[in-house]
Design an enzyme around this catalytic site. Structure first.
Site, PDB file in Angstrom:
ATOM      1  N   HIS A 175       0.586  -1.684  -0.175  1.00  0.00           N
ATOM      2  CA  HIS A 175      -0.495  -0.126  -0.047  1.00  0.00           C
ATOM      3  C   HIS A 175       0.688   1.573   0.056  1.00  0.00           C
ATOM      4  CE1 HIS A 175      -3.973  -1.842   1.014  1.00  0.00           C
ATOM      5  NE2 HIS A 175      -3.425  -2.604   0.963  1.00  0.00           N
ATOM      6  N   ARG A 231      -4.928  12.081   5.959  1.00  0.00           N
ATOM      7  CA  ARG A 231      -3.927  12.426   6.473  1.00  0.00           C
ATOM      8  C   ARG A 231      -3.352  13.242   5.721  1.00  0.00           C
ATOM      9  NH1 ARG A 231      -4.217   8.370  10.930  1.00  0.00           N
ATOM     10  NH2 ARG A 231      -2.015   9.819  11.477  1.00  0.00           N
ATOM     11  N   THR A 255      -8.731   7.303  -1.937  1.00  0.00           N
ATOM     12  CA  THR A 255      -9.386   6.575  -2.505  1.00  0.00           C
ATOM     13  C   THR A 255     -10.446   7.256  -1.964  1.00  0.00           C
ATOM     14  OG1 THR A 255      -8.951   5.530   0.109  1.00  0.00           O
ATOM     15  CG2 THR A 255      -9.474   4.301  -2.270  1.00  0.00           C
ATOM     16  N   LYS A 271     -13.984   9.126  -3.493  1.00  0.00           N
ATOM     17  CA  LYS A 271     -15.800   9.052  -2.976  1.00  0.00           C
ATOM     18  C   LYS A 271     -15.636  10.424  -3.660  1.00  0.00           C
ATOM     19  CE  LYS A 271     -13.434   6.537   0.977  1.00  0.00           C
ATOM     20  NZ  LYS A 271     -12.507   6.441   1.971  1.00  0.00           N
TER      21      LYS A 271
HETATM   22  C1  26V Z   1       2.088   1.815   8.041  1.00  0.00           C
HETATM   23  C2  26V Z   1       2.780   0.980   9.169  1.00  0.00           C
HETATM   24  C3  26V Z   1       3.869   1.520  10.130  1.00  0.00           C
HETATM   25  C4  26V Z   1       4.020   0.492  10.937  1.00  0.00           C
HETATM   26  C5  26V Z   1       2.285  -0.318  10.902  1.00  0.00           C
HETATM   27  C6  26V Z   1       1.579   0.496  10.828  1.00  0.00           C
HETATM   28  C7  26V Z   1       0.944   1.226  10.326  1.00  0.00           C
HETATM   29  C8  26V Z   1      -0.078   1.995   9.926  1.00  0.00           C
HETATM   30  C9  26V Z   1       0.057   2.217   8.539  1.00  0.00           C
HETATM   31  C10 26V Z   1       0.821   2.093   7.415  1.00  0.00           C
HETATM   32  C11 26V Z   1       1.291   3.002   6.561  1.00  0.00           C
HETATM   33  C12 26V Z   1      -0.096   2.455   5.531  1.00  0.00           C
HETATM   34  C13 26V Z   1       0.286   3.210   4.529  1.00  0.00           C
HETATM   35  C14 26V Z   1      -1.424   2.990   3.935  1.00  0.00           C
HETATM   36  O1  26V Z   1      -2.012   3.871   4.804  1.00  0.00           O
HETATM   37  N1  26V Z   1      -1.613   3.697   2.300  1.00  0.00           N
HETATM   38  C15 26V Z   1      -2.837   3.791   1.370  1.00  0.00           C
HETATM   39  O2  26V Z   1      -3.245   2.133   1.335  1.00  0.00           O
HETATM   40  C16 26V Z   1      -4.492   3.665   0.593  1.00  0.00           C
HETATM   41  C17 26V Z   1      -5.265   2.253   0.562  1.00  0.00           C
HETATM   42  O3  26V Z   1      -4.856   1.497  -0.885  1.00  0.00           O
HETATM   43  C18 26V Z   1      -4.201   3.696  -0.725  1.00  0.00           C
HETATM   44  O4  26V Z   1      -5.553   4.814  -1.118  1.00  0.00           O
HETATM   45  C19 26V Z   1      -3.330   4.924  -0.549  1.00  0.00           C
HETATM   46  O5  26V Z   1      -2.412   5.749  -1.383  1.00  0.00           O
HETATM   47  C20 26V Z   1      -2.055   4.808   0.616  1.00  0.00           C
HETATM   48  O6  26V Z   1      -1.748   6.133   0.898  1.00  0.00           O
END
Ligand code: 26V
Length: 808
Positions: free
Chosen positions: A358, A548, A655, A659
């Site tokens: 992601h 965010r 996403t 929306k």
């Molecule tokens: C990273 C980590 C690292 C350690 C554990 C907890 C944690 C939680 C979140 C993240 C980053 C998550 C990455 C994320 O949210 N990516 C987003 O995913 C969406 C769904 O695929 C996508 O639409 C976004 O562009 C992307 O930034």
């Protein structure tokens, strides 16, 4: 419709009866919260009936099942969407009306489970809704955080975080499943024992934590399927520590309980950033191990010990690398608990686990210190080392050179760290990106070497959103207009929204569309008044950036542009523009200093405008506090312009962009993530594209960046706006408050804010001109809704199923 119908009268009786039985109240003297509980548990009764039936048929099911593991499920409130999916909207609406109850007021009483940070968690929730609605057997698995993502308050112009204890009044939607309680081990050491001429590895001296599952039903739209979202809670095992009580260490026993429950205490508020915190590693292993133990138990119930059948009967999908320990944990269970050999276990795992990436942000890629892994999970660490040894051997063989530099980059353990993404890529049968562009970047850049080594497993499936929550539930006006115009087939086949296209040319339709947008703006303004005692003028254009807070998402680009507009208004007495309110919604990770400074900047600009009468005529800036799913459901239907400004190549998909589009907002965006595909759907006349393309950006990075000062020197408007950050315009008493932002932009600007500013500003001029031509604008807005059907998560889930899962 195969749903169990609760008619209006029985709904009314049920609500009154519940208030009487559980609260000893009549409708008249019950609180809103009690009424919410009575309504929600009526809906729950209806779902439970279906759940029981579904589980009954599911017992004999011999097909494949999906386990979707995600450290976050950002579900949002359930009541409205559950009523919708039960196809009982009319009955509840009438029942509540006849009881003299305000439906929106009751919905607002539901605490929102904030079990996610942003896109990744919300995607998981949309996927579950689609899986159920498409009748695919699936279980979502996660942690039952006692505290979800912090609540954001703005005090003194800054973000302040407040704990979110969402479970204080109980959770109507969950039931515990005590029969599936299991134990997860931490710490200890591994001993080798010889048993029946086989070497066995046994963990000794470990510490046990109990995992208690709580299940929430996920009812599909108008169908019999009710899947489960399983959330695991941590607690200390009751029996093990009886010795403590006997020794009189009552308080120590309580301490153990306290320590154990820490694991499921709080969701980490990090988004696209990773910190090697030990508690987080515990969380990940905790819910992954519990889930796999359950999955294996269920497999054995259905098929006995014919383990080679596993890949045919289940897929373990890991949502990013956070549940990646599923790989060694699955191997451990198969080898140590079930007695399989390495080769069999490894074959099973490599044909059962599928992985979605992601993010390409390097700071978000998970790496754990080997030392920490070895201490906390000694047996898992041994297995990781052995996986690594075998992968490296294969690579040395492939490159015909054990010293090839690519091997260290692809290794699972290297330089004292465990590289989770490498583990997931090496050991799963499918690796996918979340938009077409993101998929290409994974193949050509992030996982280039792996792609060359094992190309067949790489794919890209563009994200989606559930149109049931993000159109039908949150924008009832638009839903009704669409149904009145093209019928209701689009509900089952969202691509049919295309049938709206001809109505762009229908003046009466456009007028209705405009009326709904205006009404949604009024509703949003009411909501804002209620949430933070602010209102917005529905006659203004609503220009929204809600996501965010992160440098790469470039809220700074938007903020600088607002300053430039402010200066144009103030410098030129003849200047006019379409009145616009810029609405921001954004939480910053509590430890992310720059992100919090950016929030301060936005709020300072908002205050500057509010105290300047001339500027206020054309401009407003609103910072929406505590942007969450419910906030999004109110804000998105009201938006005219959707700001999607990420540096090209950085936003994996996005996403929110989908929306907004679905609700008739026009996108202002870079060619990044799914924006590219929105552009392809609506065509260049119905979107504002600006800025560098991803390839140019990556060329610039390769050249070591650029000199933002050069742009500063050549763009007077931008120079003026930048200077105002530090010259006392914003903070007369302390002009240096935001000097870090100023220096960051002028001397570093790693996400090319200044570089893309000119192009952004030009595109914004076109927005202003086009919005004056209301018919032109409405045509664009309608086109966006009409072309949004492919972004339904139903399409996404069908693609996952065709290409990866192969459920029935
Ligand atoms: C990273 C980590 C690292 C350690 C554990 C907890 C944690 C939680 C979140 C993240 C980053 C998550 C990455 C994320 O949210 N990516 C987003 O995913 C969406 C769904 O695929 C996508 O639409 C976004 O562009 C992307 O930034």
């Amino acid at each position: 419709m195969p749903t169990t119908q609760f008619d209006k009268e029985s709904i009314k009786q049920s609500i009154i009866g519940k208030l009487q039985r559980y609260n000893g109240r009549t409708l008249e003297d019950a609180t809103d919260q009690q009424i919410y509980n009575a309504v929600a548990s009526t809906v729950r009764d209806q779902i439970m009936q279906k759940w029981v039936k579904y589980r009954e048929t599911d017992k004999d099911y011999t097909g494949k099942r999906l386990y979707y593991l995600s450290v976050e499920f950002l579900t949002g409130r359930s009541l409205h969407c559950n009523i919708l999916n039960l196809c009982s909207t009319q009955e509840y609406l009438e029942a509540l009306n006849e009881l003299g109850l305000d439906w929106h007021r009751i919905f607002r009483e539901e605490p929102e489970p904030g079990l996610g940070n942003g896109g990744l968690g919300r995607l998981a929730a949309c996927f579950l809704d689609s899986l159920s609605s498409l009748s695919m057997p699936a279980m979502g698995c996660t942690i039952r955080y006692e505290y979800g993502l912090f609540r954001q308050r703005i005090l003194g112009g800054q973000q302040v975080e407040v704990p979110d204890s969402w479970l204080d009044n109980g959770n109507v939607w969950e039931v515990s499943a005590m029969e599936d309680v299991c134990v997860v081990h931490f710490g200890g050491h591994v001993e080798m024992v010889n048993e029946d001429d086989r070497i066995k590895f046994v963990l000794k001296g470990y510490h046990s934590i109990e995992a208690v599952p709580y299940d929430m039903p996920v009812a599909g739209y108008g169908c019999d399927t009710v899947n489960t979202l399983r959330t695991w809670r941590a607690r200390a095992p009751k029996n093990v520590d009886e010795t403590n009580y006997m020794g009189g260490s009552y308080s120590r026993a309580l301490q153990e309980q306290e320590l154990a429950s820490m694991i499921s205490k709080v969701l980490y508020p990090e988004d696209n950033n990773y910190e090697g915190k030990q508690l987080r590693l515990k969380q990940h292993y905790f819910f992954t191990s519990a889930t796999l133990q359950y999955a294996l138990k269920d497999f054995k119930r259905r098929f006995g010990t014919n383990f080679m059948l596993i890949p045919e009967k289940m897929t373990i999908h890991i949502n990013d690398t956070h549940p990646g320990l599923a790989i060694p944990e699955f191997m451990r269970l198969l080898m140590d608990e079930e007695g399989l050999g390495w080769d069999e276990a490894s074959w099973i795992v490599q044909h059962t686990i599928a992985y979605t990436n992601h993010t390409v942000m390097s700071e978000a890629l998970e790496k754990w210190p080997e030392q920490m892994m070895a201490e906390l999970l000694p047996r898992i660490y041994m297995i990781l080392q052995e996986i690594n040894r075998r992968v490296c051997l294969r690579l040395a063989d492939h490159y015909q050179n054990g010293e090839d530099p690519r091997i260290a980059k692809m290794a699972i353990t290297a330089y004292g760290m465990v590289h989770m993404a490498n583990l997931c890529v090496a050991m799963s049968y499918s690796v996918n990106g979340v938009s077409q562009l993101h998929g290409e970047i994974l193949k050509n850049d992030t996982f280039k070497d792996y792609y060359e080594f094992m190309p067949a497993k790489f794919t890209a499936i563009t994200n989606g959103i559930t149109h049931r929550r993000w159109l039908m539930a949150c924008n009832t006006g638009l839903r009704n207009l669409i149904c009145d115009t093209i019928g209701d087939q689009w509900i089952r086949e969202p691509e049919r929204l295309q049938d709206l296209l001809p109505y762009r040319d229908d003046a009466a339709f456009r007028a209705e569309f405009a009326k709904i947008k205006r009404h949604n703006k009024e509703l949003f303004s009411d909501m804002l008044m209620q949430r933070q005692k602010m209102s917005v003028d529905p006659d203004f254009m609503f220009d929204v950036q809600a996501k965010r807070l992160h440098e790469y998402k470039r809220q700074l680009l938007n903020a600088l542009h607002i300053m430039v507009l402010y200066n144009r208004i103030m410098d030129d007495p003849n200047f006019t523009m379409v009145p616009r309110v810029f609405i921001f919604g954004a939480k910053a990770s509590p430890a992310y200093y720059l992100a919090k400074q950016i929030i301060r900047l936005i709020i300072a600009i908002s205050k500057l405008i509010d105290r300047t009468p001339r500027a206020k005529k054309f401009l407003r800036v609103v910072f929406m506090e505590n942007y969450d799913v419910s906030g999004a459901e109110s804000l998105i239907p009201a938006a005219d312009l959707s700001e999607q400004l990420s540096t090209a190549g950085k936003e994996a998909s996005g996403t929110g962009n989908m929306k907004f589009m679905m609700n008739g907002a026009v996108t202002m965006g870079t060619m990044d993530g799914a924006n590219v595909e929105i552009y392809e759907q609506v065509g260049q006349d119905n979107i504002y594209i600006f800025g560098m393309r991803a390839d140019t950006v990556s060329d610039l990075y390769r050249e070591g960046g650029y000199a933002p000062m050069h742009i500063y020197e050549n763009n007077a408007e931008l120079r003026h706006a930048l200077t105002q950050i530090i010259d006392g315009t914003l903070f007369p008493d302390n002009p240096a408050t935001l000097q870090d932002i100023y220096h960051y932009l002028l001397f570093s600007d790693p996400y090319f804010v200044l570089k893309d500013f000119g192009s952004y500003s030009m595109a914004q001029r076109r927005v202003d001109q086009d919005y004056r031509l209301q018919d032109k604008w409405l045509r664009m807005a309608i086109t966006n809704t009409a072309c949004s059907g492919v972004f339904s998560s139903d399409r996404t889930i069908k693609e996952y199923n065709d290409r990866i899962w192969h459920l029935k």
